[in-house]
Scaffold this active site. Structure first.
Site, PDB file in Angstrom:
ATOM      1  N   LYS A   1      61.944  32.412  43.998  1.00 22.66           N
ATOM      2  CA  LYS A   1      63.318  33.015  44.105  1.00 22.66           C
ATOM      3  C   LYS A   1      63.205  34.362  43.916  1.00 22.66           C
ATOM      4  O   LYS A   1      62.925  35.152  42.844  1.00 22.66           O
ATOM      5  CB  LYS A   1      64.170  32.497  43.302  1.00 22.66           C
ATOM      6  CG  LYS A   1      65.797  33.283  43.361  1.00 22.66           C
ATOM      7  CD  LYS A   1      66.377  32.692  44.281  1.00 22.66           C
ATOM      8  CE  LYS A   1      67.841  33.248  44.369  1.00 22.66           C
ATOM      9  NZ  LYS A   1      67.641  34.700  44.638  1.00 22.66           N
TER      10      LYS A   1
ATOM     11  N   ARG B   1      77.366  23.346  49.692  1.00 20.41           N
ATOM     12  CA  ARG B   1      77.840  22.149  49.735  1.00 20.41           C
ATOM     13  C   ARG B   1      76.714  20.936  49.857  1.00 20.41           C
ATOM     14  O   ARG B   1      75.985  21.073  50.657  1.00 20.41           O
ATOM     15  CB  ARG B   1      78.758  21.959  50.907  1.00 20.41           C
ATOM     16  CG  ARG B   1      79.643  20.815  51.088  1.00 20.41           C
ATOM     17  CD  ARG B   1      80.700  20.449  52.090  1.00 20.41           C
ATOM     18  NE  ARG B   1      81.424  19.306  51.980  1.00 20.41           N
ATOM     19  CZ  ARG B   1      82.526  19.389  51.424  1.00 20.41           C
ATOM     20  NH1 ARG B   1      83.023  20.584  50.829  1.00 20.41           N
ATOM     21  NH2 ARG B   1      83.571  18.546  51.296  1.00 20.41           N
TER      22      ARG B   1
ATOM     23  N   ARG C   1      72.640  38.528  55.417  1.00 21.63           N
ATOM     24  CA  ARG C   1      73.442  37.495  54.808  1.00 21.63           C
ATOM     25  C   ARG C   1      74.631  37.315  55.357  1.00 21.63           C
ATOM     26  O   ARG C   1      75.353  36.297  55.547  1.00 21.63           O
ATOM     27  CB  ARG C   1      73.252  37.520  53.239  1.00 21.63           C
ATOM     28  CG  ARG C   1      74.250  36.348  52.452  1.00 21.63           C
ATOM     29  CD  ARG C   1      74.144  36.300  51.103  1.00 21.63           C
ATOM     30  NE  ARG C   1      74.986  35.503  50.469  1.00 21.63           N
ATOM     31  CZ  ARG C   1      74.601  34.853  49.293  1.00 21.63           C
ATOM     32  NH1 ARG C   1      73.453  35.401  48.569  1.00 21.63           N
ATOM     33  NH2 ARG C   1      75.674  34.248  48.679  1.00 21.63           N
TER      34      ARG C   1
ATOM     35  N   LYS D   1      68.653  26.624  42.669  1.00 18.01           N
ATOM     36  CA  LYS D   1      67.938  27.661  42.055  1.00 18.01           C
ATOM     37  C   LYS D   1      67.970  27.779  40.821  1.00 18.01           C
ATOM     38  O   LYS D   1      68.731  27.439  39.802  1.00 18.01           O
ATOM     39  CB  LYS D   1      68.506  29.064  42.507  1.00 18.01           C
ATOM     40  CG  LYS D   1      70.060  29.272  42.195  1.00 18.01           C
ATOM     41  CD  LYS D   1      70.544  30.617  42.637  1.00 18.01           C
ATOM     42  CE  LYS D   1      72.012  30.582  42.573  1.00 18.01           C
ATOM     43  NZ  LYS D   1      72.707  31.810  43.188  1.00 18.01           N
TER      44      LYS D   1
ATOM     45  N   GLU E   1      59.745  26.958  45.780  1.00 20.69           N
ATOM     46  CA  GLU E   1      59.511  28.505  46.141  1.00 20.69           C
ATOM     47  C   GLU E   1      59.972  29.289  45.199  1.00 20.69           C
ATOM     48  O   GLU E   1      60.743  29.299  44.445  1.00 20.69           O
ATOM     49  CB  GLU E   1      59.909  28.607  47.661  1.00 20.69           C
ATOM     50  CG  GLU E   1      59.498  27.635  48.649  1.00 20.69           C
ATOM     51  CD  GLU E   1      60.404  27.973  49.826  1.00 20.69           C
ATOM     52  OE1 GLU E   1      59.777  28.129  51.127  1.00 20.69           O
ATOM     53  OE2 GLU E   1      61.713  28.244  49.995  1.00 20.69           O
TER      54      GLU E   1
ATOM     55  N   ARG F   1      68.613  38.989  51.893  1.00 22.83           N
ATOM     56  CA  ARG F   1      68.687  37.898  52.798  1.00 22.83           C
ATOM     57  C   ARG F   1      68.573  38.242  54.366  1.00 22.83           C
ATOM     58  O   ARG F   1      69.372  39.231  54.396  1.00 22.83           O
ATOM     59  CB  ARG F   1      69.608  37.068  52.566  1.00 22.83           C
ATOM     60  CG  ARG F   1      69.844  35.718  53.352  1.00 22.83           C
ATOM     61  CD  ARG F   1      68.934  34.598  52.681  1.00 22.83           C
ATOM     62  NE  ARG F   1      69.004  33.333  53.204  1.00 22.83           N
ATOM     63  CZ  ARG F   1      69.560  32.288  52.865  1.00 22.83           C
ATOM     64  NH1 ARG F   1      70.121  32.443  51.636  1.00 22.83           N
ATOM     65  NH2 ARG F   1      69.573  31.247  53.534  1.00 22.83           N
TER      66      ARG F   1
ATOM     67  N   GLU G   1      64.090  36.342  53.158  1.00 24.17           N
ATOM     68  CA  GLU G   1      64.009  37.592  52.128  1.00 24.17           C
ATOM     69  C   GLU G   1      63.278  38.635  52.803  1.00 24.17           C
ATOM     70  O   GLU G   1      62.188  38.335  53.017  1.00 24.17           O
ATOM     71  CB  GLU G   1      63.865  37.247  50.732  1.00 24.17           C
ATOM     72  CG  GLU G   1      64.775  36.039  50.253  1.00 24.17           C
ATOM     73  CD  GLU G   1      65.989  36.585  49.513  1.00 24.17           C
ATOM     74  OE1 GLU G   1      66.168  37.810  49.356  1.00 24.17           O
ATOM     75  OE2 GLU G   1      67.026  35.889  49.482  1.00 24.17           O
TER      76      GLU G   1
ATOM     77  N   PHE H   1      61.283  31.557  54.680  1.00 20.79           N
ATOM     78  CA  PHE H   1      61.233  30.359  53.781  1.00 20.79           C
ATOM     79  C   PHE H   1      61.968  29.128  54.718  1.00 20.79           C
ATOM     80  O   PHE H   1      62.105  27.869  54.260  1.00 20.79           O
ATOM     81  CB  PHE H   1      61.935  30.413  52.618  1.00 20.79           C
ATOM     82  CG  PHE H   1      63.454  30.986  52.588  1.00 20.79           C
ATOM     83  CD1 PHE H   1      64.283  30.330  53.171  1.00 20.79           C
ATOM     84  CD2 PHE H   1      63.655  32.170  52.015  1.00 20.79           C
ATOM     85  CE1 PHE H   1      65.711  30.730  52.997  1.00 20.79           C
ATOM     86  CE2 PHE H   1      64.799  32.795  51.893  1.00 20.79           C
ATOM     87  CZ  PHE H   1      65.963  31.979  52.373  1.00 20.79           C
TER      88      PHE H   1
END
Length: 462
Positions: free
Chosen positions: A170, A326, A190, A332, A168, A175, A219, A257
């Site tokens: 970026k 994690r 975010r 990205k 997808e 966010r 986003e 997304f």
């Protein structure tokens, strides 16, 4: 738990550096102050308002500091001014909670993702162990900590590492996480801040989506008339404004997304392939551009860059939704930006960096021959070896110093990796670095070969 991570349970309480520096309080000779007493005092300060509140504010803080030793006063000063950098980041504290409560760290991590608050997560773990942690569920209206992407060396490497993937765009947006329950819509950042009151255009759009309840991750960004992204800080300016003229001038466009909940079904533990199918059924034109299992992902990256975005995110289709980086199920891929900049100064470190010169002040060369122009600071990327080297070598080229900072003659050049730059009134040059980290020092270059302020400004998108 809040204190150890450098935050206050009460949030902002209106106490800054100037307020504290004006309080002249002798430290206590022996330690006697408790955590509970500190929290009670901060509770009192947070509730003060109206006539006479400033004097009462100073009185409560003075009494608090009078009960603290010199070391405790220093801790409180840095805690209250947001300068407590002692290394106990959230990831460290998750492991600490697991150890203290004798529970699996994965149970703590999942509860933290769902609660959004480390103190309440710690309280549950210590009170009731795994059973209490398992009581946390996804709740409409309570934000979930976001899943993040880790950097990848290359697009081909990311695809090879993850196998079956979704690729997808970026975007350089803000966010958002939206929660819909009937006609009620909440929008979070975010950092889990509720910005619903500032983004009426987004709430109306989400309210009209074809579902009864949903939690969507995505986003949002403001676009130019030709559909290209506006600078990041213009998007962010909307999050604190309710002025009608600014709202009309900077309408926000969401790109979703991920889908964490849809019409009564929680999807956090479902694989991305299933979550993406649910999202496609509800997001419509507001779906983040991307392709499932592309034969060749390079055209997607090229299209993202061509339309003014940052790059792509490669996501494993069999991965569940998990807060933080994690596991690296999301990678990205962005073009790497580097600049050679002049080291102007370094600040003394805190916590495990106490006694070392750490946070670097960075400057770009003035093409007209003036002194370097400051464009940002960073302490990221500094290894223990570099910290020791800086502390040993910087005093040899020191020009002057104060309590916190050693200022240097502009001789050293350092290579900095960054996500980009943005306009800024904080620095003389009108630009600031974004997410800068040290790659290496450049002993092969002197300050006359550093990048110019014009080169830094040229990195501004648009």
């Amino acid at each position: 738990m809040a204190f150890l991570t450098g935050t206050l349970r009460q949030g902002r309480i209106g106490t800054g550096w100037r307020t504290l520096s004006e309080l002249r309080v002798e430290p206590a000779a022996e330690p006697r102050l408790t955590v509970a007493e500190v929290d009670t005092a901060l509770d009192t300060v947070s509730r003060l308002s109206g006539s006479g509140s400033a004097a009462r504010h100073a009185e409560v803080l003075s009494t608090l500091l009078a009960g603290a030793t010199k070391a405790e006063q220093d801790f409180l000063f840095r805690l209250l001014t947001g300068e407590l950098r002692q290394g106990a980041l959230e990831g460290v504290m998750v492991e600490a909670i697991a150890s203290a409560a004798s529970v699996p760290s994965e149970a703590v991590r999942r509860a933290f993702m769902l609660s959004g608050r480390l103190p309440s997560t710690a309280s549950a773990a210590l009170r009731g162990g795994v059973a209490a942690l398992a009581e946390f569920r996804l709740e409409l209206g309570r934000p979930v900590r976001p899943m993040l992407a880790s950097p990848a060396e290359s697009l081909a490497g990311a695809v090879a590492e993850l196998g079956a993937v979704l690729v997808e765009y970026k975007m350089d947006g803000a966010r958002i996480q939206v929660h819909k329950s009937g006609d009620e819509v909440r929008v979070f950042t975010r950092t889990l801040r509720d910005i619903t009151a500032h983004v009426g255009d987004l709430t109306e759009l989400v309210r009209a989506l074809p579902c009864t309840s949903a939690v969507l991750d995505g986003e949002t960004l403001a676009l130019t008339d030709d559909g290209r992204p506006r600078p990041f800080q213009e998007t962010m300016s909307r999050f604190g404004s309710t002025r009608e003229e600014q709202v009309k001038a900077l309408l926000l466009r969401p790109y979703f997304f991920d889908c964490l909940h849809l019409d009564g079904a929680d999807l956090l533990d479902a694989p991305l392939r299933e979550r993406n199918a649910a999202l496609r059924g509800v997001a419509g034109e507001y779906l983040m551009p991307g392709t499932l299992e592309p034969e060749d992902p390079e055209p997607i990256l090229a299209a993202s860059l061509e339309t003014g975005h940052e790059g792509v995110v490669v996501k494993a289709l069999d991965s569940p939704y998990a807060a933080g980086r994690r596991g690296k199920a999301w990678l990205k891929v962005k073009p790497v930006h580097t600049l050679d900049l002049v080291v102007l100064a370094a600040e003394w470190g805190h916590g495990r960096r106490t006694g070392y010169l750490s946070n670097l002040h960075l400057g770009a060369r003035d093409p007209d021959g003036g002194p370097p122009i400051m464009v940002g600071k960073t302490f990221k990327g500094l290894t223990d070896e570099l910290l020791a080297w800086q502390t040993r070598e910087f005093p040899l080229i020191e020009s002057h110093r104060d309590d916190w900072t050693v200022h240097l003659r502009p001789e050293l050049v350092v290579e900095i990796e960054l996500d980009g730059v943005q306009t800024s009134t904080r620095y003389q040059g009108g630009v600031a670095l974004r997410f800068a980290r040290v790659l290496r020092y450049r002993p092969d270059k002197d300050a006359a070969e550093a990048d110019t302020i014009d080169a830094v400004r040229a990195m501004l998108r648009g």
